[in-house]
Scaffold this active site. Structure first.
Site, PDB file in Angstrom:
ATOM      1  N   TYR A  98      43.106  47.286  44.093  1.00 52.47           N
ATOM      2  CA  TYR A  98      41.883  48.046  44.361  1.00 52.47           C
ATOM      3  C   TYR A  98      42.185  49.375  45.060  1.00 52.47           C
ATOM      4  O   TYR A  98      41.494  50.372  44.863  1.00 52.47           O
ATOM      5  CB  TYR A  98      40.894  47.213  45.198  1.00 52.47           C
ATOM      6  CG  TYR A  98      40.137  46.221  44.338  1.00 52.47           C
ATOM      7  CD1 TYR A  98      38.917  46.561  43.745  1.00 52.47           C
ATOM      8  CD2 TYR A  98      40.655  44.962  44.087  1.00 52.47           C
ATOM      9  CE1 TYR A  98      38.231  45.677  42.937  1.00 52.47           C
ATOM     10  CE2 TYR A  98      39.983  44.058  43.283  1.00 52.47           C
ATOM     11  CZ  TYR A  98      38.776  44.419  42.712  1.00 52.47           C
ATOM     12  OH  TYR A  98      38.106  43.537  41.898  1.00 52.47           O
ATOM     13  N   GLU A 140      36.583  37.148  43.808  1.00 54.02           N
ATOM     14  CA  GLU A 140      37.803  36.812  43.051  1.00 54.02           C
ATOM     15  C   GLU A 140      38.684  35.850  43.846  1.00 54.02           C
ATOM     16  O   GLU A 140      39.250  34.906  43.281  1.00 54.02           O
ATOM     17  CB  GLU A 140      38.548  38.104  42.660  1.00 54.02           C
ATOM     18  CG  GLU A 140      37.796  38.844  41.549  1.00 54.02           C
ATOM     19  CD  GLU A 140      38.058  40.347  41.465  1.00 54.02           C
ATOM     20  OE1 GLU A 140      39.126  40.808  41.934  1.00 54.02           O
ATOM     21  OE2 GLU A 140      37.186  41.062  40.926  1.00 54.02           O
TER      22      GLU A 140
HETATM   23  C1  HEM Z   1      35.404  48.552  42.439  1.00 52.30           C
HETATM   24  C2  HEM Z   1      36.372  48.534  41.534  1.00 52.30           C
HETATM   25  C3  HEM Z   1      36.219  48.066  40.120  1.00 52.30           C
HETATM   26  C4  HEM Z   1      35.110  48.041  39.310  1.00 52.30           C
HETATM   27  C5  HEM Z   1      33.710  48.508  39.641  1.00 52.30           C
HETATM   28  C6  HEM Z   1      35.504  47.479  38.045  1.00 52.30           C
HETATM   29  C7  HEM Z   1      34.644  47.282  36.978  1.00 52.30           C
HETATM   30  C8  HEM Z   1      34.990  46.638  35.805  1.00 52.30           C
HETATM   31  C9  HEM Z   1      34.076  46.309  34.732  1.00 52.30           C
HETATM   32  C10 HEM Z   1      32.588  46.598  34.721  1.00 52.30           C
HETATM   33  C11 HEM Z   1      34.772  45.687  33.761  1.00 52.30           C
HETATM   34  C12 HEM Z   1      34.219  45.131  32.428  1.00 52.30           C
HETATM   35  C13 HEM Z   1      33.800  43.691  32.694  1.00 52.30           C
HETATM   36  C14 HEM Z   1      33.088  43.043  31.518  1.00 52.30           C
HETATM   37  O1  HEM Z   1      32.043  43.533  31.115  1.00 52.30           O
HETATM   38  O2  HEM Z   1      33.580  42.045  31.009  1.00 52.30           O
HETATM   39  C15 HEM Z   1      36.136  45.613  34.213  1.00 52.30           C
HETATM   40  C16 HEM Z   1      37.162  45.094  33.464  1.00 52.30           C
HETATM   41  C17 HEM Z   1      38.488  45.243  33.804  1.00 52.30           C
HETATM   42  N1  HEM Z   1      38.976  45.684  35.018  1.00 52.30           N
HETATM   43 FE1  HEM Z   1      37.913  46.359  36.587  1.00 52.30          FE
HETATM   44  N2  HEM Z   1      36.836  47.183  38.090  1.00 52.30           N
HETATM   45  C18 HEM Z   1      37.307  47.522  39.337  1.00 52.30           C
HETATM   46  C19 HEM Z   1      38.594  47.353  39.790  1.00 52.30           C
HETATM   47  C20 HEM Z   1      39.658  46.996  38.999  1.00 52.30           C
HETATM   48  C21 HEM Z   1      41.026  46.925  39.440  1.00 52.30           C
HETATM   49  C22 HEM Z   1      41.508  47.176  40.870  1.00 52.30           C
HETATM   50  C23 HEM Z   1      41.787  46.586  38.353  1.00 52.30           C
HETATM   51  C24 HEM Z   1      43.284  46.429  38.277  1.00 52.30           C
HETATM   52  C25 HEM Z   1      44.094  47.471  38.204  1.00 52.30           C
HETATM   53  C26 HEM Z   1      40.871  46.416  37.234  1.00 52.30           C
HETATM   54  C27 HEM Z   1      41.225  46.042  35.950  1.00 52.30           C
HETATM   55  C28 HEM Z   1      40.343  45.690  34.949  1.00 52.30           C
HETATM   56  C29 HEM Z   1      40.756  45.234  33.630  1.00 52.30           C
HETATM   57  C30 HEM Z   1      42.195  45.109  33.136  1.00 52.30           C
HETATM   58  C31 HEM Z   1      39.594  44.949  32.928  1.00 52.30           C
HETATM   59  C32 HEM Z   1      39.472  44.465  31.462  1.00 52.30           C
HETATM   60  C33 HEM Z   1      39.347  45.686  30.628  1.00 52.30           C
HETATM   61  C34 HEM Z   1      40.254  45.737  29.458  1.00 52.30           C
HETATM   62  O3  HEM Z   1      40.757  44.708  29.012  1.00 52.30           O
HETATM   63  O4  HEM Z   1      40.462  46.866  28.979  1.00 52.30           O
HETATM   64  N3  HEM Z   1      39.594  46.649  37.663  1.00 52.30           N
HETATM   65  N4  HEM Z   1      36.236  46.198  35.449  1.00 52.30           N
END
Ligand code: HEM
Ligand SMILES: Cc1cc2nc3c(=O)[nH]c(=O)nc-3n(C[C@H](O)[C@H](O)[C@H](O)COP(=O)(O)OP(=O)(O)OC[C@H]3O[C@@H](n4cnc5c(N)ncnc54)[C@H](O)[C@@H]3O)c2cc1C
Length: 388
Positions: A98, A140
């Site tokens: 994060y 988480e």
């Molecule tokens: C406040 C911080 C964050 C927000 C608001 C956020 C938001 C989101 C959202 C809305 C999704 C799509 C979920 C769905 O509809 O299924 C998502 C997916 C994902 N997030 Fe985050 N996220 C955050 C932090 C992080 C961090 C720290 C990481 C790791 C580096 C991360 C990695 C991912 C990955 C790998 C996916 C799946 C997307 C894919 O496969 O391309 N996220 N996140």
């Protein structure tokens, strides 16, 4: 809750940041992957980066979170956070990541809003980011702690691979080591990690389509333009090992004895089939209405499993919609509509299928008197509906 100092700043800058966030996130991802190319190997989806879906989901969720804080001070958007937390946990996201995301996101904001952004605005949005991040980190951690093991990936052997309707395949897995197995809830999914022909690892989620508990069976529809499903369909064979996550997903059958409506279209039948299977296995006496839409009867991936389970349940009924009806099979012609369907009063509705299908059925269900809180939906991709 937002501080008194940040509240008016977020309220005033939400339209500006909201309008720019779609431009900020590509800059953010360029910075993130420039500094950490390893995040594209086995974590982020290369296709979502190419087609822009993930950008929309992330951007939309931050804007939605800030809007919620302004409109409903003192509360958090639980549904949005829970969905993201489950998806993150299925990918093994960790707390230190994060900070990495924060640094690159805020560098991108500073670049995009150069000349407009003041230290006060940056500080207020930093507060929004960490309110959301801290809430996700907490959820988480809880999800990880509820697992039977602390492994992110465990090896499972393909025990059976069988065709399941035109273009779909069912994979039945068995544990390939002695890691304790978490019992899955009906409706949950696992992440599956595969190595692509060019050596890059990619992860996708698949709903469990058979028994829940400690079984792992999933059914995929091939997307010829995709990266992972063609590898699963064409390269993975019986006896091969797949790396699988623990089960996650919050769209699970809620306990109770009220009526259940399972409405699905196409490959969206997988979570419905798993919920139906659990009701049949338990000999449930709940009223269950299974509504399913397909292009043709042959393309219905879990047809025999679902029709068998409906027959096993005294209180279950199946209604089918086919774009091209099949002789001898009772079905309505065309797309599913709830007009003319006798929806049980007080029903809980579980939806899964393409977004236009779910939007339409959700609207019709609300018009028919089902409260929005009793409508649960699973999106097979980044939740752009939520983002919008
Ligand atoms: C406040 C911080 C964050 C927000 C608001 C956020 C938001 C989101 C959202 C809305 C999704 C799509 C979920 C769905 O509809 O299924 C998502 C997916 C994902 N997030 Fe985050 N996220 C955050 C932090 C992080 C961090 C720290 C990481 C790791 C580096 C991360 C990695 C991912 C990955 C790998 C996916 C799946 C997307 C894919 O496969 O391309 N996220 N996140
Ligand atoms: C919770 C959840 C549960 C799921 N359950 C199931 C399930 O039970 N069964 C199932 O079959 N699927 C399920 N899915 C969907 C699954 O995870 C995959 O998204 C699906 O298999 C497609 O993956 P893929 O790697 O083959 O395609 P991807 O590589 O992800 O490609 C997706 C699409 O993006 C397009 N694309 C790629 N690059 C570009 C570009 N440059 N420009 C424009 N478009 C591009 C591709 O043509 C393709 O159509 C689920 C998803 C989620 C989130």
């Amino acid at each position: 809750m937002l501080s008194d100092k940040s509240f008016p700043v977020i309220e005033a800058t939400l339209p500006l940041v909201g309008s720019r966030i779609g431009d900020i996130t590509p800059k953010f991802y360029a910075r993130l992957f420039g500094a950490h190319p390893e995040l594209l190997d086995g974590l982020f989806s290369r296709s979502n980066q190419r087609n822009g879906n993930q950008q929309q989901a992330l951007a939309g969720s931050i804007a939605a979170f800030a809007s919620h804080l302004v409109a409903n001070p003192g509360t958090l958007p639980e549904t949005v956070l829970s969905r993201i937390a489950h998806r993150h946990a299925s990918l093994g996201i960790t707390e230190p990541q994060y900070q990495v995301v924060y640094e690159h996101l805020f560098a991108a904001i500073a670049e995009d809003l150069a000349g407009v952004i003041t230290p006060e605005i940056a500080e207020a949005w930093t507060e929004v980011y960490w309110l959301m991040a801290d809430a996700l980190i907490k959820l988480e951690k809880g999800l990880y702690a509820a697992q039977a093991n602390d492994a992110m990936w465990t090896p499972w052997r393909v025990a059976a691979k069988r065709p399941a309707g035109t273009g779909s395949t069912t994979f039945v897995l068995e544990p390939a080591d002695s890691t304790p197995v978490t019992a899955a809830l009906p409706g949950q999914y696992v992440s599956v990690k595969v190595t692509l022909p060019d050596g890059l690892r990619q992860v996708r989620q698949y709903s469990l389509s058979g028994d829940a508990g400690t079984s792992r069976t999933f059914t995929t529809k091939i997307d010829d333009g995709g990266e992972v499903s063609p590898v699963l369909h064409r390269n993975v064979q019986v006896g091969d090992i797949l790396e699988i996550s623990n089960p996650y997903g919050e769209i699970t059958l809620k306990e109770g004895d009220g009526p259940v409506v399972l409405a699905s279209a196409g490959i969206g039948c997988t979570p419905s089939a798993s919920i139906l299977r659990s009701l049949a296995a338990a000999g449930s006496d709940r009223r269950v209405l299974v509504l399913h839409a397909e292009s043709t009867l042959e393309s219905w991936a879990l047809r025999s499993q679902m029709t068998d389970d409906v027959e096993r349940l005294d209180g279950a009924e199946l209604q089918l919609w086919l774009e091209r009806p099949a002789e001898g099979t009772p079905a309505r012609e065309g797309f599913m509509s709830l007009h003319g369907v006798d929806l049980p009063a007080d029903a809980s509705l579980y939806l899964c299928g393409p977004l236009p299908f779910m939007k339409n059925i959700r609207n019709e269900a609300i018009n028919a008197g089902i409260p929005a809180t009793k409508i649960h939906y699973e999106v097979f991709g980044p939740d752009i509906w939520l983002a919008n």
